[in-house]
Scaffold this motif. Structure first.
Motif, PDB file in Angstrom:
ATOM      1  N   LEU A  47       0.959  -1.158  -0.541  1.00 45.38           N
ATOM      2  CA  LEU A  47      -0.062   0.042  -0.051  1.00 45.38           C
ATOM      3  C   LEU A  47       0.884   1.753   0.202  1.00 45.38           C
ATOM      4  CD1 LEU A  47      -2.721  -0.827   2.451  1.00 45.38           C
ATOM      5  CD2 LEU A  47      -3.325  -0.377   0.267  1.00 45.38           C
ATOM      6  N   GLY A  82       2.471   2.185  -3.505  1.00 46.33           N
ATOM      7  CA  GLY A  82       1.112   2.929  -4.418  1.00 46.33           C
ATOM      8  C   GLY A  82       0.928   1.651  -5.191  1.00 46.33           C
ATOM      9  N   SER A 111      -2.077  -1.728  -4.922  1.00 49.45           N
ATOM     10  CA  SER A 111      -3.312  -1.341  -4.395  1.00 49.45           C
ATOM     11  C   SER A 111      -4.123  -3.307  -4.512  1.00 49.45           C
ATOM     12  CB  SER A 111      -4.677  -0.408  -5.181  1.00 49.45           C
ATOM     13  OG  SER A 111      -4.446  -0.872  -6.699  1.00 49.45           O
ATOM     14  N   GLU A 139      -7.754  -1.813   5.900  1.00 49.71           N
ATOM     15  CA  GLU A 139      -8.581  -0.705   6.339  1.00 49.71           C
ATOM     16  C   GLU A 139      -9.124  -0.603   8.352  1.00 49.71           C
ATOM     17  OE1 GLU A 139     -10.404   3.170   7.577  1.00 49.71           O
ATOM     18  OE2 GLU A 139     -11.244   1.798   7.546  1.00 49.71           O
ATOM     19  N   ARG A 181       5.274   4.596   4.210  1.00 46.96           N
ATOM     20  CA  ARG A 181       4.660   6.005   3.933  1.00 46.96           C
ATOM     21  C   ARG A 181       5.787   6.852   3.504  1.00 46.96           C
ATOM     22  NH1 ARG A 181      -1.734   6.743   5.390  1.00 46.96           N
ATOM     23  NH2 ARG A 181      -2.364   5.249   3.915  1.00 46.96           N
ATOM     24  N   GLY A 230      -2.012  16.977  -1.790  1.00 50.27           N
ATOM     25  CA  GLY A 230      -1.323  15.808  -3.366  1.00 50.27           C
ATOM     26  C   GLY A 230      -0.274  16.430  -3.583  1.00 50.27           C
TER      27      GLY A 230
END
Lengths: 273, 236
Positions: free
Chosen positions: B13, B16, B18, B28, B45, B207
């Motif tokens: 995740l 990147g 999915s 989640e 991340r 973003g």
């Protein structure tokens, strides 16, 4: 007209972000501007004054009021000249010339005319449109997830996962209404109103949040003659044309004065064409 | 679902990748209730972001054939000047070494000259320096190739972070992202693209991730006829 407002809006966002990050920030530094027109329209020349107002009422009853004026001219060939009155006096001028394939931003203080190719205009607007499509696609994915009753993964521009966000439950509702045509400043205008309602509780709001956007367009001139945007979080903003006159403005308005030095904005080099 | 069973998913995740929607929901839910996994996801991340920045900082673009030809031509020219004949006819190691030294000196001088230019000239285009432009730290300076007739080979003109890049190749800008709330504004009819400096935290919240750790970034903001910001992008 637009710069002062833009800086106000952007400074608001910047301040919010700075506060969130607990970082001091004193302002926004503007370096280069280039004018953009969403479309080129021939055969509908006009001149008008522009008036923008923005009012924000704060929680303590204080008010932030901004008012700015300017002028806009369009000739039969689709050239557009916009003037923004500056608080310090004088006006900042921009000219978009689709015939010559260039746009100009004139600095009256230094007498410098910054030139940008019209190709850049198209390229940039296409890129922004692509961003809209991406957002719409993400929204559609969110709607699909909601139909499934679950959550949605939110991806950033580079494709990486930004966050896993619960999208189920209450979401905003959007309605559009067509308004009865009416004359505004001597021209007939067609109106539409978009209402966006964020239900209570969706973002922690006790009551529903209702945002309305009203815009009136002259079908004859193909220009916005009046817009009204109300958002309880930001206040009310209006933009309108006044003293609209039809007919070709003087050709000299669309030419760079002879005593100006011409320079490139340099924005072109950032576009992949 | 256990922490161990989603360990690799968290890495994916963060990179990147999915998973399918059902598994993403399950992850989640787990992450929401598990502080350890939430912290691990955050770390991954951050690591991914750092790796991307590092890659952007260190990867040199592929050598353009035009550049290669220009460098070789400069080398040949220097050789011919040194020996007064075609370099193809030279077989002497000493002569070739001497020529190489000469060319190296010329290249070093050229690079030194460009570094001096880099420190004084920012974002030149056809008509001269931009007004009041000061490149933010660590974003990288962008310098035009030398003018026609210059002694400096155009292939040596530095672009981003001093890497070699084809002078005629447009620098790819980052994509635009919509400014928060722009969807609900009136139709965009006209406006300006305003190049400005913004706090990195602002664009990050939308973003956009700067390629290096900086406090201030240079960005293009699209502003409409009513003065509202519509979209923003980082300036490379």
């Amino acid at each position: 007209m637009t710069t002062k407002f833009a800086l106000g809006v952007i400074a608001g966002v910047v301040s919010a972000a700075s506060l969130a990050a607990q970082e001091p920030w004193t302002g926004v530094s503007v370096q280069v501007k280039m004018p953009l027109e969403a479309k080129t329209l021939k055969g509908a020349p006009y001149s008008a004054e522009t008036v923008s107002d923005r009012t924000q009422v704060l929680a303590d009853g204080n008010r932030i009021v901004q008012h700015s004026t300017g002028r806009v001219y369009r000739d039969a060939e689709g050239r557009v000249r916009r003037e923004e009155d500056r608080p310090s006096g004088g006006a900042r001028v921009s000219i978009t010339d689709p015939v010559a394939g260039v746009s100009w931003s004139l600095d009256p203080e230094t007498h410098v005319a910054f030139r940008t190719s019209s190709v850049v205009n198209t390229t940039i607007l296409n890129k922004v449109e692509a961003a809209k499509v991406e957002v719409a696609r993400a929204a559609a994915a969110g709607a699909e997830s909601r139909r499934e009753g679950g959550d949605v993964a939110v991806f950033g521009p580079a494709g990486g996962l930004v966050e896993l966000r619960r999208r189920g439950g209450a979401t905003e509702q959007r309605t559009a209404d067509v308004l009865t045509a009416r004359p505004i400043e001597g021209v007939m205008a067609e109106g539409k109103r978009t209402t966006v309602t964020i239900p209570a509780g969706a973002i922690g709001n006790v009551q529903p949040l209702v945002t309305t956007t009203e815009e009136w367009t002259s079908p004859e001139l193909q220009v916005l003659v009046f817009t009204d945007h109300k958002d309880p979080r930001e206040g009310q903003s209006t933009y309108r044309l006044v003293n609209i006159t039809r007919g070709d403005p003087p050709a000299s308005l669309f030419q760079v004065p002879a005593d100006y030095t011409i320079r490139e904005t340099g924005i072109r080099r950032f576009e992949r064409q | 679902m256990t922490c161990a069973s989603i360990a690799s998913d968290l890495v994916d995740l963060a990179r990147g990748l999915s998973p399918d929607a059902e598994r993403a929901r399950a992850i989640e839910r787990h992450v929401r209730d598990c502080a350890d996994c939430a912290a691990r996801l955050d770390r991954e991340r951050a690591l991914s972001a750092d790796m991307r920045r590092l890659a952007d900082d260190t990867l040199a673009p592929p050598l353009d054939p035009t550049q290669e030809a220009a460098v070789l031509a400069a080398f040949d020219t220097a050789q011919m000047r040194s020996f007064g004949r075609s370099p193809k006819g030279s077989r002497s190691f000493l002569k070739r070494a001497s020529a190489a030294v000469c060319v190296s000196g010329a290249v070093a001088a050229a690079i030194a000259w460009m570094l001096v230019r880099t420190s004084t000239t920012v974002a030149r285009d056809d008509g001269g320096p931009l007004p009041s432009v000061s490149a933010p730290p660590s974003i990288g300076l962008i310098v035009e190739p030398p003018a026609v007739g210059s002694n400096v080979p155009s292939a040596l003109a530095p672009h981003r972070r001093g890497n070699l890049a084809a002078p005629t190749t447009p620098i790819e800008s980052t994509r635009f992202v919509l400014w928060p709330g722009a969807d609900d504004l009136p139709t965009f009819e006209s406006g300006h693209l305003v190049r400005m400096q913004l706090p990195a935290t602002v664009v990050a919240s939308m973003g956009l991730t700067p390629t290096s750790h900086v406090d201030v970034v240079e960005a293009d903001v699209l502003v409409d006829q009513g003065g509202f910001a519509r979209a923003v992008r980082l300036v490379p």
